[in-house]
Design an enzyme around this catalytic site. Sequence first.
Site, PDB file in Angstrom:
ATOM      1  N   GLY A  73       0.829  -1.250   0.037  1.00  0.00           N
ATOM      2  CA  GLY A  73       0.208  -0.015  -0.242  1.00  0.00           C
ATOM      3  C   GLY A  73       0.929   1.419   0.011  1.00  0.00           C
ATOM      4  O   GLY A  73       2.274   1.088   0.302  1.00  0.00           O
ATOM      5  N   GLY A 124       0.852  -4.996   0.731  1.00  0.00           N
ATOM      6  CA  GLY A 124      -0.421  -5.152   0.274  1.00  0.00           C
ATOM      7  C   GLY A 124      -0.529  -6.070  -1.133  1.00  0.00           C
ATOM      8  O   GLY A 124      -1.427  -6.445  -1.694  1.00  0.00           O
ATOM      9  N   GLU A 147       6.027  -4.995   7.337  1.00  0.00           N
ATOM     10  CA  GLU A 147       5.360  -3.817   8.062  1.00  0.00           C
ATOM     11  C   GLU A 147       6.099  -3.510   9.296  1.00  0.00           C
ATOM     12  O   GLU A 147       5.764  -2.370   9.851  1.00  0.00           O
ATOM     13  CB  GLU A 147       4.066  -4.490   8.161  1.00  0.00           C
ATOM     14  CG  GLU A 147       2.950  -4.275   7.043  1.00  0.00           C
ATOM     15  CD  GLU A 147       3.288  -5.366   5.917  1.00  0.00           C
ATOM     16  OE1 GLU A 147       2.503  -5.347   5.001  1.00  0.00           O
ATOM     17  OE2 GLU A 147       3.863  -6.620   6.509  1.00  0.00           O
ATOM     18  N   ASP A 155      -0.560  -6.857   7.731  1.00  0.00           N
ATOM     19  CA  ASP A 155      -2.178  -7.147   7.324  1.00  0.00           C
ATOM     20  C   ASP A 155      -2.378  -7.702   6.329  1.00  0.00           C
ATOM     21  O   ASP A 155      -1.855  -8.722   5.672  1.00  0.00           O
ATOM     22  CB  ASP A 155      -2.735  -5.519   7.504  1.00  0.00           C
ATOM     23  CG  ASP A 155      -2.086  -4.754   6.631  1.00  0.00           C
ATOM     24  OD1 ASP A 155      -1.091  -4.997   5.825  1.00  0.00           O
ATOM     25  OD2 ASP A 155      -2.748  -3.622   6.196  1.00  0.00           O
TER      26      ASP A 155
END
Length: 348
Positions: A73, A124, A147, A155
Amino acid sequence: MNRPDEAQRTEQVRFERRGAAGVVILDRPKAINSLTLAMVRAMIAQLQQWRTDDEVALVAITGAGEKGLCAGGDVVAMRAGVLAGGRGRAEAMEFWEREYDLDALIAHYPKPVVAFMDGATMGGGIGIAGHASHRLVTERSKIAMPETIIGFFPDVGGLHLLAQAPGEIGTHLALTGATITGADAVAVGIADVLVHSTRLPQVLEDLAGGQAPALAELGSTGHPAPILAQRTWIDACYAGDDPVAILSRLRDYDGEEAEQAHEAAALIESRSPFSVSVTLRAIRNARRFANLDAVLEQDRVLARAFADEPDFREGVRALLVDKDKNPTWRHASLSEVPTAEVDAAFVR
């Protein structure tokens, strides 16, 4: 003949019909196709349209440029939105919500989804590729859930995949954010088959015929996976639910692979202590959860907690904004992270 097929236009992602295949082309090559809210919205809209289109037999997900499918992301934009507050913060929160919606849509899609995980596929990128029905990697693949490096947590349902990896390999990858090869990704269950990168154009052309080929026909799974050779020290050091104890075992490990264990300890020590602590709790939860949807629900709760977490803003600043790679984390060490703070992150 290729033709545009766009339910919602954006310059950052393109959609084409190639025979019976609907092709998604992430198109931000200078940013390694990092995902934005506009891209996520557009992909959801197009996939929803294709799922009821009888002329579309399958979907392929690819990325423009030579660097990779997707680096994750656009966390620089997310950080800026959170700092701006108001509408900016609302859009950052919507990005995470819609991103997880997209991951679930791909995982439960009624037609085959073939993801081309060539080059960098991280964060992502794992969300949109790792839950596809057909996951292809190459000799150029660089796979990671990095992350904790930026003060966030793995995530996009990534912990669902890592929790099912052999032994404690998933815990190692989640806490350190280490990058693995395409062959490693197959071995740990993040991908299905390794295909040489020179074959990808032909694979995509074959998909236009409307038949997702058997994975065994695409490549092979017998390539050496370096990560499997490290299981002795990984399984010994990463057991349990205490991040401080894990770090201590890594520091003190004196087996044949001591250097690798000590390098892992150094990586964890450089990560956000809060992120590492929450990530360990989250991957242990993911082992107990019944399915991907439960992990994504956990992700939604944790994303809201991390949106206001100083370590997230500081981690992105240090790595991607100022690029000094010298973050000042909120806690000086793992031992200083209160259990109550970790508990609070999981409260809806």
